[in-house]
Write a protein that holds these residues in place. Structure first.
Motif, PDB file in Angstrom:
ATOM      1  N   TYR A 173       0.442  -1.101   0.108  1.00  0.00           N
ATOM      2  CA  TYR A 173       0.132  -0.253   0.267  1.00  0.00           C
ATOM      3  C   TYR A 173       0.724   1.437  -0.208  1.00  0.00           C
ATOM      4  CZ  TYR A 173      -3.362   3.747   1.761  1.00  0.00           C
ATOM      5  OH  TYR A 173      -3.693   4.361   2.398  1.00  0.00           O
ATOM      6  N   GLU A 174       1.632   1.583   1.259  1.00  0.00           N
ATOM      7  CA  GLU A 174       2.715   2.127   0.809  1.00  0.00           C
ATOM      8  C   GLU A 174       3.621   2.750  -0.661  1.00  0.00           C
ATOM      9  OE1 GLU A 174       2.046   4.868   3.468  1.00  0.00           O
ATOM     10  OE2 GLU A 174       0.861   3.491   4.282  1.00  0.00           O
ATOM     11  N   LEU A 175       3.718   1.723  -0.938  1.00  0.00           N
ATOM     12  CA  LEU A 175       5.116   1.631  -1.786  1.00  0.00           C
ATOM     13  C   LEU A 175       4.013   2.142  -3.238  1.00  0.00           C
ATOM     14  CD1 LEU A 175       8.017   0.453  -1.948  1.00  0.00           C
ATOM     15  CD2 LEU A 175       7.049  -0.797  -3.232  1.00  0.00           C
ATOM     16  N   SER A 176       2.697   1.735  -3.651  1.00  0.00           N
ATOM     17  CA  SER A 176       2.424   2.410  -4.439  1.00  0.00           C
ATOM     18  C   SER A 176       2.441   3.652  -4.358  1.00  0.00           C
ATOM     19  CB  SER A 176       0.463   1.034  -4.608  1.00  0.00           C
ATOM     20  OG  SER A 176       0.236   1.242  -5.603  1.00  0.00           O
ATOM     21  N   ARG A 177       1.533   4.062  -3.033  1.00  0.00           N
ATOM     22  CA  ARG A 177       0.948   5.494  -2.333  1.00  0.00           C
ATOM     23  C   ARG A 177       2.345   6.369  -3.226  1.00  0.00           C
ATOM     24  NH1 ARG A 177      -2.091   8.074   2.211  1.00  0.00           N
ATOM     25  NH2 ARG A 177       0.088   7.144   3.472  1.00  0.00           N
ATOM     26  N   THR A 178       3.734   5.866  -2.445  1.00  0.00           N
ATOM     27  CA  THR A 178       4.962   6.487  -2.591  1.00  0.00           C
ATOM     28  C   THR A 178       5.086   7.247  -4.269  1.00  0.00           C
ATOM     29  OG1 THR A 178       5.905   6.002  -1.142  1.00  0.00           O
ATOM     30  CG2 THR A 178       7.608   6.810  -3.089  1.00  0.00           C
ATOM     31  N   PHE A 179       4.425   5.290  -5.138  1.00  0.00           N
ATOM     32  CA  PHE A 179       4.678   5.931  -6.728  1.00  0.00           C
ATOM     33  C   PHE A 179       3.261   6.697  -7.443  1.00  0.00           C
ATOM     34  CE2 PHE A 179       3.168   4.099 -11.022  1.00  0.00           C
ATOM     35  CZ  PHE A 179       3.395   4.081 -11.985  1.00  0.00           C
ATOM     36  N   SER A 182       4.824  10.318  -6.722  1.00  0.00           N
ATOM     37  CA  SER A 182       5.812  10.830  -7.386  1.00  0.00           C
ATOM     38  C   SER A 182       6.591  12.065  -6.582  1.00  0.00           C
ATOM     39  CB  SER A 182       4.905  11.230  -8.737  1.00  0.00           C
ATOM     40  OG  SER A 182       4.273  11.350  -9.084  1.00  0.00           O
ATOM     41  N   GLY A 183       6.170  12.441  -5.038  1.00  0.00           N
ATOM     42  CA  GLY A 183       7.471  13.705  -4.815  1.00  0.00           C
ATOM     43  C   GLY A 183       6.336  14.407  -4.451  1.00  0.00           C
ATOM     44  N   ARG A 184       5.382  14.207  -4.724  1.00  0.00           N
ATOM     45  CA  ARG A 184       3.909  15.315  -3.851  1.00  0.00           C
ATOM     46  C   ARG A 184       4.120  14.628  -2.600  1.00  0.00           C
ATOM     47  NH1 ARG A 184      -0.978  14.556  -6.446  1.00  0.00           N
ATOM     48  NH2 ARG A 184      -0.383  13.430  -7.381  1.00  0.00           N
ATOM     49  N   SER A 185       3.010  15.107  -1.489  1.00  0.00           N
ATOM     50  CA  SER A 185       2.555  13.986  -0.262  1.00  0.00           C
ATOM     51  C   SER A 185       1.308  13.617  -0.872  1.00  0.00           C
ATOM     52  CB  SER A 185       2.202  15.304   0.538  1.00  0.00           C
ATOM     53  OG  SER A 185       1.639  15.092   1.642  1.00  0.00           O
ATOM     54  N   LYS A 186       1.649  12.592   0.047  1.00  0.00           N
ATOM     55  CA  LYS A 186       0.453  11.334   0.003  1.00  0.00           C
ATOM     56  C   LYS A 186      -0.531  11.639   0.299  1.00  0.00           C
ATOM     57  CE  LYS A 186       4.135   7.076   0.578  1.00  0.00           C
ATOM     58  NZ  LYS A 186       4.325   6.040   2.136  1.00  0.00           N
ATOM     59  N   ASP A 187      -0.727  12.792   0.863  1.00  0.00           N
ATOM     60  CA  ASP A 187      -2.096  13.097   1.612  1.00  0.00           C
ATOM     61  C   ASP A 187      -3.255  13.786   0.525  1.00  0.00           C
ATOM     62  OD1 ASP A 187      -1.376  12.232   4.161  1.00  0.00           O
ATOM     63  OD2 ASP A 187      -0.665  13.354   4.822  1.00  0.00           O
ATOM     64  N   GLU A 188      -2.305  14.200  -0.563  1.00  0.00           N
ATOM     65  CA  GLU A 188      -2.853  14.371  -1.849  1.00  0.00           C
ATOM     66  C   GLU A 188      -3.680  13.375  -2.268  1.00  0.00           C
ATOM     67  OE1 GLU A 188      -0.224  17.503  -3.536  1.00  0.00           O
ATOM     68  OE2 GLU A 188       0.160  18.064  -1.426  1.00  0.00           O
ATOM     69  N   LEU A 189      -3.241  12.611  -2.408  1.00  0.00           N
ATOM     70  CA  LEU A 189      -4.211  11.007  -3.800  1.00  0.00           C
ATOM     71  C   LEU A 189      -5.109  11.843  -3.436  1.00  0.00           C
ATOM     72  CD1 LEU A 189      -1.325   8.080  -2.749  1.00  0.00           C
ATOM     73  CD2 LEU A 189      -1.408  10.120  -5.250  1.00  0.00           C
ATOM     74  N   GLY A 190      -6.236  11.129  -5.117  1.00  0.00           N
ATOM     75  CA  GLY A 190      -7.224  11.827  -5.436  1.00  0.00           C
ATOM     76  C   GLY A 190      -8.444  10.071  -4.575  1.00  0.00           C
ATOM     77  N   PRO A 191      -9.057   9.911  -5.588  1.00  0.00           N
ATOM     78  CA  PRO A 191      -9.818   8.739  -5.065  1.00  0.00           C
ATOM     79  C   PRO A 191      -9.759   7.332  -5.706  1.00  0.00           C
ATOM     80  CG  PRO A 191     -11.113   9.963  -5.410  1.00  0.00           C
ATOM     81  CD  PRO A 191     -10.305  10.620  -5.450  1.00  0.00           C
ATOM     82  N   ILE A 192      -9.053   7.174  -7.122  1.00  0.00           N
ATOM     83  CA  ILE A 192      -8.263   6.684  -7.797  1.00  0.00           C
ATOM     84  C   ILE A 192      -6.991   5.915  -7.209  1.00  0.00           C
ATOM     85  CG2 ILE A 192      -7.969   5.917  -9.936  1.00  0.00           C
ATOM     86  CD1 ILE A 192     -10.955   6.238  -9.338  1.00  0.00           C
ATOM     87  N   PRO A 193      -6.227   7.026  -7.122  1.00  0.00           N
ATOM     88  CA  PRO A 193      -4.729   5.630  -6.993  1.00  0.00           C
ATOM     89  C   PRO A 193      -5.178   5.252  -5.959  1.00  0.00           C
ATOM     90  CG  PRO A 193      -4.336   8.556  -7.660  1.00  0.00           C
ATOM     91  CD  PRO A 193      -5.820   8.042  -7.317  1.00  0.00           C
ATOM     92  N   PHE A 266      -9.010   1.101   2.305  1.00  0.00           N
ATOM     93  CA  PHE A 266      -8.625   2.343   2.247  1.00  0.00           C
ATOM     94  C   PHE A 266      -8.641   3.146   2.269  1.00  0.00           C
ATOM     95  CE2 PHE A 266      -5.089  -1.102   2.521  1.00  0.00           C
ATOM     96  CZ  PHE A 266      -4.600  -0.986   4.139  1.00  0.00           C
ATOM     97  N   LEU A 267      -9.878   3.760   0.267  1.00  0.00           N
ATOM     98  CA  LEU A 267     -10.459   4.711   0.348  1.00  0.00           C
ATOM     99  C   LEU A 267     -11.334   4.976   1.678  1.00  0.00           C
ATOM    100  CD1 LEU A 267     -10.858   7.022  -1.999  1.00  0.00           C
ATOM    101  CD2 LEU A 267     -13.347   5.043  -2.566  1.00  0.00           C
ATOM    102  N   ALA A 268     -12.303   4.022   2.350  1.00  0.00           N
ATOM    103  CA  ALA A 268     -13.164   4.878   3.271  1.00  0.00           C
ATOM    104  C   ALA A 268     -12.204   4.827   4.726  1.00  0.00           C
ATOM    105  CB  ALA A 268     -13.835   3.737   3.738  1.00  0.00           C
ATOM    106  N   TYR A 269     -10.700   4.061   4.893  1.00  0.00           N
ATOM    107  CA  TYR A 269     -10.010   4.778   5.827  1.00  0.00           C
ATOM    108  C   TYR A 269      -9.434   6.588   6.164  1.00  0.00           C
ATOM    109  CZ  TYR A 269      -6.076   5.090   8.511  1.00  0.00           C
ATOM    110  OH  TYR A 269      -4.969   5.538   9.554  1.00  0.00           O
ATOM    111  N   GLU A 270      -8.853   6.644   4.676  1.00  0.00           N
ATOM    112  CA  GLU A 270      -8.192   7.468   4.280  1.00  0.00           C
ATOM    113  C   GLU A 270      -9.105   8.941   4.404  1.00  0.00           C
ATOM    114  OE1 GLU A 270      -5.178   8.281   4.226  1.00  0.00           O
ATOM    115  OE2 GLU A 270      -3.914   6.545   4.070  1.00  0.00           O
ATOM    116  N   TYR A 271     -10.583   8.636   4.190  1.00  0.00           N
ATOM    117  CA  TYR A 271     -11.182   9.650   3.976  1.00  0.00           C
ATOM    118  C   TYR A 271     -11.557   9.440   5.027  1.00  0.00           C
ATOM    119  CZ  TYR A 271     -10.564  11.288  -1.063  1.00  0.00           C
ATOM    120  OH  TYR A 271     -10.103  11.634  -2.111  1.00  0.00           O
ATOM    121  N   SER A 272     -12.558   8.926   5.679  1.00  0.00           N
ATOM    122  CA  SER A 272     -13.371   9.068   7.164  1.00  0.00           C
ATOM    123  C   SER A 272     -11.566   9.668   8.260  1.00  0.00           C
ATOM    124  CB  SER A 272     -13.350   7.751   7.441  1.00  0.00           C
ATOM    125  OG  SER A 272     -12.853   6.373   8.152  1.00  0.00           O
TER     126      SER A 272
END
Length: 283
Positions: A173-179, A182-193, A266-272
Motif C-alpha cells: 500500500y505505502e509503496l504504491s502510494r509513493t509511486f 511521485s514527489g508530492r505528499s501522499k495525503d494529496e492523492l485522490g480516490p482512484i490512486p 483504504f478509500l473509506a479509511y483515508e477519507y473518514s
C-alpha cells in the motif's frame, strides 16, 4: 473502512471459504457462484456477514490504532524523531507488528463466519447431521462443545497468516502510494490512486499467505465435526491426500475480492480519517 471492505467483498469471501474447504464440490468460481445461488439463493453469498462485519470492524479498528503505536515503536528502534516520516519498509514492519494485536479480536469472529459460510457443504458431505443457520446458534455450539477457548481454533494459523501478510499489505500500500504521489505528499492523492494502492496492498497480502489461510479455513470449519488436528497436521494431511494445488483452492475469488475490498477499505479509511481530523482541528 471495515464495513466498506465487507460489503464489497463478502460474496467473493464466501466463495473462497467454500472452495478452500470443499474443493471437490466446485470446478471453479463460476460453478461455485451458480451452485450457491441455486441451493441457497442470493442470501447464500452473504452468509456470515454479521460476524464478518464484527470481525472486520474490530480487526481494522485495532489494526489501524496499533499501526500508529507501532510506527512510534519503529521510530524509537531506528532512533528518529516522532514526527519523522517512515520509509515504506519501516511502515510495512509497523503494520506487521500491529497485526499480531488485531489477530486476537479477529480469530473468534472469523471462526464463526467461516462455519456459517460452509455450513451447507458440511451437511451435504455428511460431516454434520444438523447445521446451525444463525450467528447465535454457532456461538452457542462452540461454547457448549469446546468452551470459550473453542473460539481460538486456528489461532496459530491466523497469526502465521496475519503477521507476514500485513508486512506485504502495508508495504504494498505505502509503496504504491509513493509511486502515485511521485514527489508530492501522499495525503494529496485522490480516490482512484487510493483504491489502486489499497487493491495492490490487498493482492500482495493474499499472494503471500494464501496457503496458510487455506489451512486455517480447514481447521476452523472441519473442527465442527470433532477434534481437528493442528496447523502442521492439517497442512501435511492436505498436501498428502489432495496435492499442493489444493492449498490454492479458491485463489481466483480471493484475488478479485482482495483488490475490490481493500481498495474500498483504504478509500473509506483515508477519507473518514481526514474527516475526523478536520472535526478535531475545528474544536
Amino acid at each position: 473502512g471495515g464495513t466498506a471492505c465487507v460489503v464489497t467483498g463478502q460474496p467473493f469471501d464466501t466463495a473462497k471459504v467454500k472452495m478452500q474447504t470443499f474443493p471437490d464440490m466446485y470446478k471453479g468460481i463460476v460453478d461455485c457462484f451458480v451452485k450457491t445461488y441455486k441451493q441457497v439463493g442470493f442470501r447464500g453469498f452473504y452468509k456470515g456477514t454479521t460476524p464478518a462485519l464484527v470481525a472486520n470492524i474490530a480487526e481494522n479498528s485495532v489494526l489501524f490504532m496499533c499501526y500508529g503505536f507501532c510506527q512510534q515503536i519503529v521510530r524509537r528502534i531506528v532512533g528518529v524523531d516522532r514526527k519523522t516520516k517512515l520509509s515504506d519498509l519501516q511502515n510495512a514492519a509497523a503494520g506487521s507488528f500491529a497485526s499480531a494485536f488485531a489477530t486476537l479480536v479477529l480469530c473468534p469472529t472469523e471462526l464463526v463466519k467461516c462455519r456459517l459460510q460452509a455450513m451447507h457443504e458440511m451437511q451435504l458431505s455428511g460431516k454434520i447431521i444438523q447445521g446451525h443457520n444463525t450467528v447465535w446458534s454457532v456461538v452457542k455450539s462452540v461454547i457448549q462443545k469446546d468452551g470459550p477457548l473453542g473460539f481460538y481454533r486456528g489461532l496459530s494459523s491466523t497469526l502465521l497468516r496475519e503477521v507476514p501478510g500485513y508486512f506485504f499489505f502495508f508495504g504494498g500500500y505505502e509503496l504504491s502510494r509513493t509511486f502515485f504521489a511521485s514527489g508530492r505528499s501522499k495525503d494529496e492523492l485522490g480516490p482512484i490512486p487510493l483504491i489502486l494502492s489499497g487493491g495492490f496492498g490487498g493482492s500482495c497480502l493474499w499472494i503471500a499467505v494464501y496457503p496458510v489461510d487455506c489451512v486455517k479455513s480447514r481447521i476452523q470449519v472441519l473442527s465442527m465435526a470433532g477434534k481437528q488436528t493442528g496447523f502442521m497436521g492439517t497442512f501435511v494431511s492436505l498436501v498428502r491426500t489432495e496435492g499442493v494445488l489444493a492449498l490454492y483452492s479458491g485463489l481466483k475469488p480471493t484475488m478479485i475480492r482482495a483488490f475490490l475490498a481493500n481498495g474500498a477499505l483504504f478509500l473509506a479509511y483515508e477519507y473518514s480519517r481526514k474527516l475526523m481530523m478536520k472535526q478535531i482541528d475545528s474544536y
